[in-house]
Write an enzyme that holds these catalytic residues in place. Structure first.
Site, mmCIF file in Angstrom:
data_model
loop_
_atom_site.group_PDB
_atom_site.id
_atom_site.type_symbol
_atom_site.label_atom_id
_atom_site.label_comp_id
_atom_site.label_asym_id
_atom_site.label_seq_id
_atom_site.Cartn_x
_atom_site.Cartn_y
_atom_site.Cartn_z
ATOM 1 N N CYS A 1 -5.432 -3.281 3.188
ATOM 2 C CA CYS A 1 -5.187 -3.040 4.609
ATOM 3 C C CYS A 1 -6.441 -3.173 5.484
ATOM 4 O O CYS A 1 -6.854 -4.273 5.811
ATOM 5 C CB CYS A 1 -4.510 -1.681 4.790
ATOM 6 S SG CYS A 1 -3.584 -1.546 6.354
ATOM 7 N N LYS B 1 -10.035 1.058 -2.304
ATOM 8 C CA LYS B 1 -10.231 0.665 -0.904
ATOM 9 C C LYS B 1 -11.627 1.043 -0.425
ATOM 10 O O LYS B 1 -12.034 2.202 -0.503
ATOM 11 C CB LYS B 1 -9.165 1.339 -0.045
ATOM 12 C CG LYS B 1 -9.133 0.911 1.412
ATOM 13 C CD LYS B 1 -7.953 1.578 2.122
ATOM 14 C CE LYS B 1 -7.807 1.144 3.556
ATOM 15 N NZ LYS B 1 -6.641 1.777 4.219
ATOM 16 N N GLU C 1 0.843 -1.188 0.000
ATOM 17 C CA GLU C 1 0.000 0.000 0.000
ATOM 18 C C GLU C 1 0.884 1.246 0.000
ATOM 19 O O GLU C 1 1.907 1.301 0.679
ATOM 20 C CB GLU C 1 -0.898 -0.003 1.245
ATOM 21 C CG GLU C 1 -1.845 1.181 1.338
ATOM 22 C CD GLU C 1 -2.716 1.170 2.577
ATOM 23 O OE1 GLU C 1 -3.728 1.885 2.591
ATOM 24 O OE2 GLU C 1 -2.381 0.441 3.549
#
Length: 275
Positions: free
Chosen positions: A154, A113, A44
């Site tokens: 994440c 995301k 990321e």
């Protein structure tokens, strides 16, 4: 269909200068390809530090100056490349976006995301990604000759529903490029990874930037691969390195046959569905 997929997790040291980060990413893709990796995964925010205060220096369109070279590298070295994430600008919105590139240099997938890291741990960690990013709203998969793969970034890993949906869509691997903090990383990073792997009988791979204590947001590192039985089959510490793993798709089938949880879900009582 090929049974074994060799993947490489690039835990790269991210510097301040975007151009240098992109150049380093390409170098590490080449190194991984030279070690027979078929799929190379970056972390990321691979093109700049994760601090929200620094994010405006790294915002760009997709494809753009940080992602287009990944397509060139994928073609040059004959591998699939998962481009961790970059800060993508589209119109007046900014997304935390992962791109996937094939050996022909084409972009195979783009994932934004979905779950933004808004947490408040006074004295330890305060973050409000929603003040900067717009959340994505679409699950994203891509296919290799070996298997179908699902993408998260994440904080997405804390939401088991998305991993379950990927399993229901036929994925045997879920990738989470991430930048877990020093606060939550020691206790949660690998535990969440193992949980998602066991829950859905998939391989789960997390890849982090290397730790840099000079950055305002210091990452945990410890990029890892977990198999469908919940075993950590490859990992590292905090420094720059490449983690390699051979993922056996026949083993996914074996685990699912031994403990058929995906067939035993009570759809008459509960169901996880995507809108």
């Amino acid at each position: 269909m090929a049974s074994t997929l060799r993947i490489a997790l690039v835990q790269m040291a991210v510097a301040e200068e975007k151009t240098k980060n992109v150049e380093r990413a390409v170098q590490l893709v080449e190194e991984a390809a030279g070690n027979d990796a078929q799929l190379v995964v970056l972390p990321e925010c691979f093109n700049g530090p994760c601090s929200l205060s620094a994010n405006t220096n790294y915002v760009e369109p997709v494809p753009g100056e940080s992602t287009a070279p990944l397509g060139d590298a994928a073609k040059k070295f004959g591998v699939f490349v998962v481009g961790g994430s970059v800060r993508e600008r589209e119109g007046d919105k900014i997304y935390n976006t992962c791109t996937v590139w094939g050996p022909q240099g084409n972009m195979l997938a783009k994932y934004r995301k979905m779950h933004l890291f808004d947490v408040n741990m006074p004295g330890e960690l305060v973050s409000q990604e929603s003040s900067f990013f717009t959340p994505g709203n679409t699950l994203t998969t891509f296919e290799l000759p070996h298997c179908k793969i699902g993408l998260g970034i994440c904080y997405d890993m804390r939401f088991p529903e998305t991993a379950r949906l990927y399993a229901k869509l036929g994925c045997k691997v879920v990738l989470y490029p991430g930048a877990c903090s020093m606060v939550t990383g020691p206790d949660h990073w690998q535990l969440l990874q193992r949980s998602r792997a066991i829950d859905n009988q998939v391989y789960v791979a997390n890849v982090s930037p290397a730790r840099n204590t000079n950055h305002s947001f210091v990452t945990w590192g410890h990029s890892s691969i977990v198999n469908p039985w919940g075993e950590v089959i490859a990992t590292c510490e905090e420094k720059e390195t490449i983690v390699y793993g051979d993922l056996d798709m026949d083993y996914v089938d074996k685990v699912r046959q031994m403990i058929p949880v995906l067939k035993q879900m009570r759809d008459d009582v509960y169901e996880v569905t995507a809108k």
